[in-house]
Design a protein around this motif. Structure first.
Motif, PDB file in Angstrom:
ATOM      1  N   UNK A   1      39.538  33.118  42.946  1.00  0.00           N
ATOM      2  CA  UNK A   1      40.385  33.739  41.926  1.00  0.00           C
ATOM      3  C   UNK A   1      39.911  35.157  41.606  1.00  0.00           C
ATOM      4  N   UNK A   2      38.609  35.314  41.493  1.00  0.00           N
ATOM      5  CA  UNK A   2      38.051  36.643  41.202  1.00  0.00           C
ATOM      6  C   UNK A   2      38.313  37.596  42.360  1.00  0.00           C
ATOM      7  N   UNK A   3      38.148  37.107  43.575  1.00  0.00           N
ATOM      8  CA  UNK A   3      38.385  37.946  44.751  1.00  0.00           C
ATOM      9  C   UNK A   3      39.840  38.395  44.814  1.00  0.00           C
ATOM     10  N   UNK A   4      40.749  37.468  44.575  1.00  0.00           N
ATOM     11  CA  UNK A   4      42.166  37.792  44.594  1.00  0.00           C
ATOM     12  C   UNK A   4      42.513  38.812  43.517  1.00  0.00           C
ATOM     13  N   UNK A   5      41.954  38.618  42.317  1.00  0.00           N
ATOM     14  CA  UNK A   5      42.207  39.552  41.208  1.00  0.00           C
ATOM     15  C   UNK A   5      41.687  40.942  41.551  1.00  0.00           C
ATOM     16  N   UNK A   6      40.516  41.013  42.140  1.00  0.00           N
ATOM     17  CA  UNK A   6      39.937  42.302  42.521  1.00  0.00           C
ATOM     18  C   UNK A   6      40.848  43.044  43.498  1.00  0.00           C
ATOM     19  N   UNK A   7      41.404  42.303  44.458  1.00  0.00           N
ATOM     20  CA  UNK A   7      42.274  42.932  45.443  1.00  0.00           C
ATOM     21  C   UNK A   7      43.558  43.451  44.815  1.00  0.00           C
ATOM     22  N   UNK A   8      44.096  42.709  43.870  1.00  0.00           N
ATOM     23  CA  UNK A   8      45.324  43.140  43.207  1.00  0.00           C
ATOM     24  C   UNK A   8      45.084  44.409  42.396  1.00  0.00           C
ATOM     25  N   UNK A   9      43.988  44.411  41.631  1.00  0.00           N
ATOM     26  CA  UNK A   9      43.712  45.537  40.746  1.00  0.00           C
ATOM     27  C   UNK A   9      43.364  46.797  41.523  1.00  0.00           C
ATOM     28  N   UNK A  10      42.596  46.656  42.585  1.00  0.00           N
ATOM     29  CA  UNK A  10      42.026  47.836  43.243  1.00  0.00           C
ATOM     30  C   UNK A  10      42.701  48.263  44.538  1.00  0.00           C
ATOM     31  N   UNK A  11      43.314  47.314  45.239  1.00  0.00           N
ATOM     32  CA  UNK A  11      43.676  47.668  46.597  1.00  0.00           C
ATOM     33  C   UNK A  11      45.134  47.466  46.972  1.00  0.00           C
TER      34      UNK A  11
END
Length: 330
Positions: free
Chosen positions: A2-12
C-alpha cells in the motif's frame, strides 16, 4: 504494498502516462490478491461472522480505494464471474456502515461501487441479463439517504438532515472534523448514485435525477476546505471527477474548475493528469451529446435500465483510456 503504491501515485504517475499497467497499479493489484487469498474461514460461513483485525479493515479499504474507485473510468472486465472484493463485507452490518478513517467512506459503500462496475460488465456482455436489472433497482434504493457513521458521529437518517446541520465559517466552509467527515462520506454516496445511474442504468447526464444528485454533491464539495488540517486523504478525486462527468452548467463547472486549480498548482502525482482528463472530457461530451440533449431530455424511470440506450459511459472510458491509460482517482 500500500505504501509503495501510494508513493508511486504521489511522485511518479505524471511521468508514467499511458502505461497499461503502471507501477502503482501492479502494487495495489498484488495487495488485492493477497487479501483475496487470505481466507479468514468464511469459505464455510458467512462473511458477517468474521471478526477481522482493525489493520486488515484499514489496509483492505485503502487498497480498495485505489482499485475500485479507479475502475470507474477503466474499460470493463467482462470475464469476472463474481464481484470481487468480498473481504470488504467482513463483519456485522453496523461494522460495514462505519466510515474508515483513511478512505472517508464505509466498506458497504465501497463494495457498492464494485458491485455497480461488476453489474455494468455483466449487462454490457448480455443486455438481457435480468439479474443485473433487478440488482440495479435494489442498489438504487439502498443508495437513497445512505446511512454511515463514524467514531465522531452517529450520522443522519437523511441527506437533507445532514445538510441542515452544517454550520459554516465566514468563507462558507465547514470548520470541524465531525462535519468534514460527514460531508466527505455523503459525497461518496452521492457520487455512487450518479455512477449507478450513468454507467449501469445508462441515464443521460441531463436526466433530472442525475442533476438533482449532482446539486447535492457539489453543495457538499463546495462547503469543504481544500487545504489545511481538514483536507486529508479522505478527499479522493473520484467524487469531483464523477461530478465533472455530468456537470453541464457553467456554474457547476466553475466549482469543479476552482477545486482542481486550487490543488494542481505546483502539484505532481495524479492531480494534473486527472484535471487534464476532465477538461478533455468536457469538450468530448459536449461535442457528442449537447445537441441531442437539447432536443430531448431523458425522463426515463430512475429505477429501470434502458437496455436500448447507448452505453455512453463505456465510449467515454475508451477514449480516456486511450489518452491517459490507467488513471488513479484516489
Amino acid at each position: 504494498m500500500a505504501i509503495f503504491s501510494h508513493n508511486e501515485v504521489v511522485n511518479w504517475e505524471l511521468e508514467q502516462q499511458r502505461e497499461e499497467h503502471p507501477t502503482w497499479y501492479r502494487a495495489s493489484y498484488l495487495a488485492e490478491q493477497v487479501l483475496a487469498k487470505s481466507d479468514p474461514l468464511y469459505r464455510y460461513h458467512f462473511p458477517s461472522n468474521v471478526q477481522c483485525s482493525r489493520a486488515r479493515t484499514q489496509l483492505g479499504n485503502k487498497i480498495a480505494l485505489y482499485n475500485i474507485m479507479s475502475a470507474t473510468i477503466w474499460p470493463l472486465e467482462t470475464n469476472e464471474e463474481r464481484c470481487p472484493f468480498k473481504w470488504l463485507l467482513e463483519g456485522e452490518e453496523r461494522d460495514l456502515r462505519r466510515i474508515v478513517g483513511c478512505t472517508g467512506l464505509c466498506p458497504r459503500l465501497m463494495h457498492t461501487y464494485a458491485q455497480i462496475t461488476h453489474l455494468s460488465a455483466k449487462l454490457y456482455k448480455d443486455p438481457q441479463r435480468l439479474t443485473a436489472q433487478k440488482l440495479a433497482s435494489a442498489i438504487s434504493q439502498r443508495l437513497n439517504n445512505f446511512w454511515q457513521w463514524s467514531d465522531l458521529s452517529e450520522g443522519y437518517q437523511t441527506s437533507q438532515e445532514l445538510i441542515n446541520s452544517c454550520e459554516l465559517d465566514e468563507n462558507g466552509k465547514v470548520f470541524s472534523p465531525i462535519k468534514t467527515t460527514e460531508l466527505v462520506a455523503e459525497t461518496y454516496a452521492a457520487a455512487a448514485q450518479i455512477y449507478l445511474y450513468c454507467r449501469l442504468m445508462r441515464k443521460s447526464r441531463r436526466h433530472p435525477k442525475v442533476q438533482e444528485v449532482l446539486a447535492r454533491l457539489l453543495w457538499c464539495i463546495d462547503r469543504m476546505p481544500t487545504s489545511g488540517p481538514l483536507f486529508t486523504a479522505q478527499h479522493a478525486q473520484l467524487r469531483v471527477f464523477i461530478a465533472a462527468v455530468v456537470a453541464c452548467e457553467p456554474y457547476h463547472r466553475r466549482l469543479i474548475r476552482n477545486w482542481f486549480e486550487e490543488l494542481v498548482d505546483g502539484t505532481r502525482g495524479n492531480v494534473p493528469p486527472v484535471w487534464r482528463t476532465v477538461q478533455f472530457m468536457w469538450g468530448w461530451l459536449d461535442a457528442r451529446f449537447h445537441s441531442i440533449e437539447q432536443e430531448e431530455i431523458d425522463h426515463s424511470s430512475e429505477m429501470e435500465i434502458d437496455t436500448n440506450a447507448e452505453a455512453w459511459w463505456e465510449v467515454m472510458v475508451a477514449d480516456i483510456y486511450a489518452r491517459e491509460g490507467k488513471l488513479n482517482l484516489a
